[in-house]
Design a protein around this motif. Structure first.
Motif, PDB file in Angstrom:
ATOM      1  N   GLN A   1      93.535 147.598  -8.181  1.00  0.00           N
ATOM      2  CA  GLN A   1      92.885 146.685  -8.845  1.00  0.00           C
ATOM      3  C   GLN A   1      92.383 147.227 -10.335  1.00  0.00           C
ATOM      4  OE1 GLN A   1      89.835 146.206  -6.099  1.00  0.00           O
ATOM      5  NE2 GLN A   1      90.885 144.451  -5.204  1.00  0.00           N
ATOM      6  N   GLN A   2      91.936 148.224 -10.474  1.00  0.00           N
ATOM      7  CA  GLN A   2      91.535 148.779 -11.682  1.00  0.00           C
ATOM      8  C   GLN A   2      92.563 148.570 -12.661  1.00  0.00           C
ATOM      9  OE1 GLN A   2      88.018 149.961 -12.060  1.00  0.00           O
ATOM     10  NE2 GLN A   2      88.981 149.444 -14.371  1.00  0.00           N
TER      11      GLN A   2
ATOM     12  N   GLY B   1      92.416 140.853  -2.310  1.00  0.00           N
ATOM     13  CA  GLY B   1      91.154 140.927  -3.500  1.00  0.00           C
ATOM     14  C   GLY B   1      91.915 140.308  -4.748  1.00  0.00           C
ATOM     15  N   LYS B   2      92.639 139.367  -4.809  1.00  0.00           N
ATOM     16  CA  LYS B   2      93.142 138.890  -5.991  1.00  0.00           C
ATOM     17  C   LYS B   2      92.073 138.141  -6.857  1.00  0.00           C
ATOM     18  CE  LYS B   2      95.301 134.994  -4.880  1.00  0.00           C
ATOM     19  NZ  LYS B   2      94.490 134.159  -5.323  1.00  0.00           N
TER      20      LYS B   2
ATOM     21  N   VAL C   1      88.645 137.977 -11.732  1.00  0.00           N
ATOM     22  CA  VAL C   1      87.265 137.971 -12.336  1.00  0.00           C
ATOM     23  C   VAL C   1      87.070 139.275 -13.280  1.00  0.00           C
ATOM     24  CG1 VAL C   1      84.776 138.010 -11.912  1.00  0.00           C
ATOM     25  CG2 VAL C   1      86.363 136.498 -10.730  1.00  0.00           C
ATOM     26  N   ARG C   2      87.255 140.039 -12.858  1.00  0.00           N
ATOM     27  CA  ARG C   2      87.149 141.622 -13.441  1.00  0.00           C
ATOM     28  C   ARG C   2      87.913 141.871 -14.793  1.00  0.00           C
ATOM     29  NH1 ARG C   2      83.846 145.412 -10.554  1.00  0.00           N
ATOM     30  NH2 ARG C   2      84.065 146.970 -11.937  1.00  0.00           N
ATOM     31  N   ARG C   3      89.311 141.024 -14.482  1.00  0.00           N
ATOM     32  CA  ARG C   3      90.224 141.171 -15.482  1.00  0.00           C
ATOM     33  C   ARG C   3      89.860 140.312 -16.711  1.00  0.00           C
ATOM     34  NH1 ARG C   3      94.120 143.284 -18.810  1.00  0.00           N
ATOM     35  NH2 ARG C   3      95.991 141.954 -18.976  1.00  0.00           N
ATOM     36  N   LEU C   4      89.204 139.133 -16.351  1.00  0.00           N
ATOM     37  CA  LEU C   4      88.597 138.341 -17.372  1.00  0.00           C
ATOM     38  C   LEU C   4      87.562 138.996 -18.050  1.00  0.00           C
ATOM     39  CD1 LEU C   4      88.876 134.975 -15.400  1.00  0.00           C
ATOM     40  CD2 LEU C   4      90.420 135.474 -17.228  1.00  0.00           C
TER      41      LEU C   4
ATOM     42  N   HIS D   1     101.147 146.184  -8.195  1.00  0.00           N
ATOM     43  CA  HIS D   1     101.062 145.606  -6.876  1.00  0.00           C
ATOM     44  C   HIS D   1      99.532 145.828  -6.342  1.00  0.00           C
ATOM     45  CE1 HIS D   1     105.213 145.127  -6.223  1.00  0.00           C
ATOM     46  NE2 HIS D   1     105.364 145.971  -7.085  1.00  0.00           N
ATOM     47  N   LEU D   2      98.965 144.890  -5.635  1.00  0.00           N
ATOM     48  CA  LEU D   2      97.780 144.944  -4.882  1.00  0.00           C
ATOM     49  C   LEU D   2      98.049 144.933  -3.408  1.00  0.00           C
ATOM     50  CD1 LEU D   2      95.409 142.406  -6.769  1.00  0.00           C
ATOM     51  CD2 LEU D   2      95.862 144.881  -7.122  1.00  0.00           C
ATOM     52  N   SER D   3      97.982 145.885  -2.813  1.00  0.00           N
ATOM     53  CA  SER D   3      98.781 146.311  -1.291  1.00  0.00           C
ATOM     54  C   SER D   3      97.656 146.125  -0.152  1.00  0.00           C
ATOM     55  CB  SER D   3      99.425 147.450  -1.388  1.00  0.00           C
ATOM     56  OG  SER D   3      98.692 148.554  -1.490  1.00  0.00           O
TER      57      SER D   3
END
Length: 641
Positions: free
Chosen positions: A15-16, A36-37, A42-45, A218-220
């Motif tokens: 995610q980071q 956790g998409k 939210v953190r990306r924004l 990828h978020l696995s």
């Protein structure tokens, strides 16, 4: 000010890596079910708007365009932003349709865009992008585009998004997120031969169009499923993502995966017979959120009808395109004669209204003013009324009724999660082919996978209800209750606009005045309450319509049916040109879906003492209604006419 990150989980390394990408990155994120998409977005924004996290440049809220497929996904993302964002609270999140409509209104404000159908607006917006309407209008050129649920981009929506990214490719980054295993909206492509090619086509387009600089991450992980039972189907996600595009190969692989998913579901506990006392107490007393997920609307209608008959409180999930406006909007507009509102006055009217809103009042103000902006920080009241009339209200203003138990199709539950999920057992491919002329095994497998990946804790299966009597009138696209003979009609399903909104209830043929009806609606009418339609007289309103029916809540009339309902009822009961219709004296069993704010005749509303803006409350109907006819109905006699 409290730290918005304190009560949100820390980011994983995957995610980071998504969050840390520069603003001009072309980023494709493959995120599986429960990965956790939304938390990551939210953190990306936040990072995009934070100079320290995003290198030397930070973006303004107006430079970020965030689009998603469904209103449910938009609402969830907005709620997460409100709770957990530090910088991004002013970023607007919209559905594709909302953004397309705003673009068209900005480019050509005098045109009646509300009169167009959804796909027509999307096509017009695509042309407007090519003509430069985005950068020349009040929306402004985006510096970064965030698109959620991209696996559901098919047909006209896909074309619009591709055009948007192409048009701004020289100075715009993007973050697009999706999961090919959850691509379940291919059915919206009417050409059956084109559906397989459309499914997940957007992923291949991105890779071909940005071959030199596309970053794929990828978020696995999975943060939704907290038990082994809830993780039952996750192992088949990668295989669903890799389904081939060739029709024959896709059908064979899809059928195999559907069989495996069905076997996995069969390994889960059987929830029991729907009318069993233990089953009913489990549904009534479960302390968390629960969803019964059905393959199609027929199953959902029958199960909801059964649960209401057994006095189990629940809510039917609405179609994705339905946009009922929350009832507090009507109370705000009715309470003011002004053409504009300040934020202070808006908050006062909210606090004084009989139906307080759910959610943060400041966020509601920002959302409403963003859609109905007036100079000097004011809200344009006439623009709000226009949004209601055209069905184009912001997603934050949608009527939302919390419910612990939801009955839904799989497609309507997309993007949602629940503590407990009860999946209606799917029909085998062999049986489906007997029932339908065209079956897409890959789509069936993906839909079953989506259903089985909604739970946090419990996953159960439920025997499919008997839907043999639920048919569809192809002329009106409305469900009805049929019988063992083709001419039998025993009931009809409700739709979202079945109660007339042209004039406020109470203006004609009512003992109660319109203001008294409005007060009664606000005080006494609740979701799930039964509604009964009663025939006023037997004279049809037009050659292709039924006579008028009044809508009763208990012994109180609270509305009359709409012209659309009268037309659809006539179409359903007119078996052939020579058929003589016996009109039902009552139609019983409908339910209140919600109270909503509607816009009708401003002059009629003013004469009724409901303010100057032509906005008032109405109940929205749902469910199956059954016909009561005078005397004893003999189908043999009716058939001989």
């Amino acid at each position: 000010m409290s730290d918005a990150y304190l009560d949100s989980p820390p980011l994983t390394k995957e995610q980071q890596a998504v969050v840390d990408q520069p603003w001009d990155t072309r980023l494709l994120v493959a995120a599986g079910a429960g990965a956790g998409k939304t938390h990551t977005l939210v953190r990306r924004l936040d990072a995009l708007m934070n100079a320290e996290e995003n290198g030397a440049e930070a973006l303004e809220a107006g430079e970020i365009l965030v689009l998603s497929f469904s209103r449910a996904a938009v609402r969830e993302l907005r709620e997460r932003i409100a709770l957990h964002a530090r910088e991004a609270r002013r970023v607007r999140v919209q559905t594709f349709d909302s953004w397309a409509y705003a673009l068209l209104r900005s480019a050509h404000p005098d045109h009646d865009w509300g009169a167009l159908r959804f796909d027509e607006r999307i096509r017009e917006a695509t042309d407007a992008i090519l003509r430069g309407a985005v950068e020349s209008g009040e929306l402004g050129a985006p510096a970064h585009v965030v698109i959620d649920e991209v696996q559901d981009l098919v047909g006209d929506r896909r074309d619009m998004v591709e055009t948007l990214l192409d048009h701004f490719q020289d100075n715009c980054g993007f973050t697009v997120v999706g999961d090919g295993a959850q691509a379940i909206f291919g059915f919206q492509v009417s050409d059956e031969d084109a559906r397989a090619a459309e499914t997940n086509y957007f992923f291949d387009w991105l890779r071909a169009s940005y071959a030199d600089d596309l970053v794929e991450l990828h978020l696995s992980g999975n943060f939704r499923a907290r038990t082994d039972e809830a993780r039952t189907a996750l192992s088949l996600g990668p295989a669903l993502q890799r389904l081939p595009f060739e029709v024959e190969a896709s059908d064979a692989a899809g059928e195999d995966l559907h069989r495996k998913l069905h076997e996995l579901l069969r390994s889960c506990p059987d929830f029991g017979a729907i009318d069993d006392s233990f089953t009913l107490s489990s549904l009534r007393d479960f302390p968390g959120t629960c969803a019964i997920l059905c393959r199609d609307n027929r199953q959902a209608l029958v199960l909801s009808d059964t649960l209401f008959a057994l006095e189990v409180p629940h809510r039917m999930q609405r179609p994705l395109q339905d946009r009922p406006v929350a009832p507090w909007v009507a109370s705000v507009l009715r309470a003011t004669g002004s053409t504009t509102l300040t934020e202070e006055r808006f908050r006062e009217l909210l606090a004084d209204g009989p139906l307080p809103p759910i959610g943060d009042h400041g966020r509601l103000w920002r959302s409403m003013r963003g859609a109905a902006r007036a100079p000097r920080g004011l809200l344009d009241v006439a623009a709000v009324r226009r949004l209601i009339a055209e069905g184009r209200s912001p997603d934050d203003l949608a009527a939302a009724e919390p419910a612990d138990l939801v009955v839904s199709t799989v497609h309507r539950a997309k993007g949602l999660e629940f503590d407990r999920v009860i999946v209606v057992e799917p029909t085998t491919m062999t049986e489906l082919r007997k029932q339908h002329t065209h079956v897409d095994p890959a789509a069936e497998a993906r839909a079953l996978y989506v259903a089985m990946t909604r739970p946090r804790d419990d996953l159960f299966r439920l025997a499919a209800p008997d839907t043999a009597r639920i048919r569809k009138d192809r002329a009106t696209d409305r469900w009805y209750i049929g019988g063992w003979k083709a001419y039998i009609r025993d009931g009809i399903a409700a739709s979202g606009r079945d109660i007339s909104r042209e004039h406020p209830p109470g203006t004609e043929g009512f003992e109660d005045a319109p203001q008294a009806v409005q007060e009664y609606l606000a005080a006494a009418v609740c979701p799930g309450d039964e509604l009964v339609l009663r025939l006023q007289h037997e004279i049809p309103m037009a050659a292709d319509q039924s006579p008028p029916y009044s809508v009763f809540h208990g012994d109180r009339p609270i509305g009359v049916v709409s012209e659309q309902f009268r037309h659809d009822l006539h179409s359903s009961l007119k078996i052939n040109k020579s058929w003589t219709i016996t009109w039902p004296t009552e139609i019983v069993g409908f339910r209140v879906d919600c109270l909503e704010s509607v816009a009708g005749s401003a002059a009629s509303g003013a004469r009724a003492g409901l303010g100057d803006h032509g906005v008032w409350l109405l109940p929205r109907m749902s469910g199956l209604g059954r016909y009561n006819r005078r005397g004893t109905f003999h189908p043999e006699e009716e058939h001989s006419r």
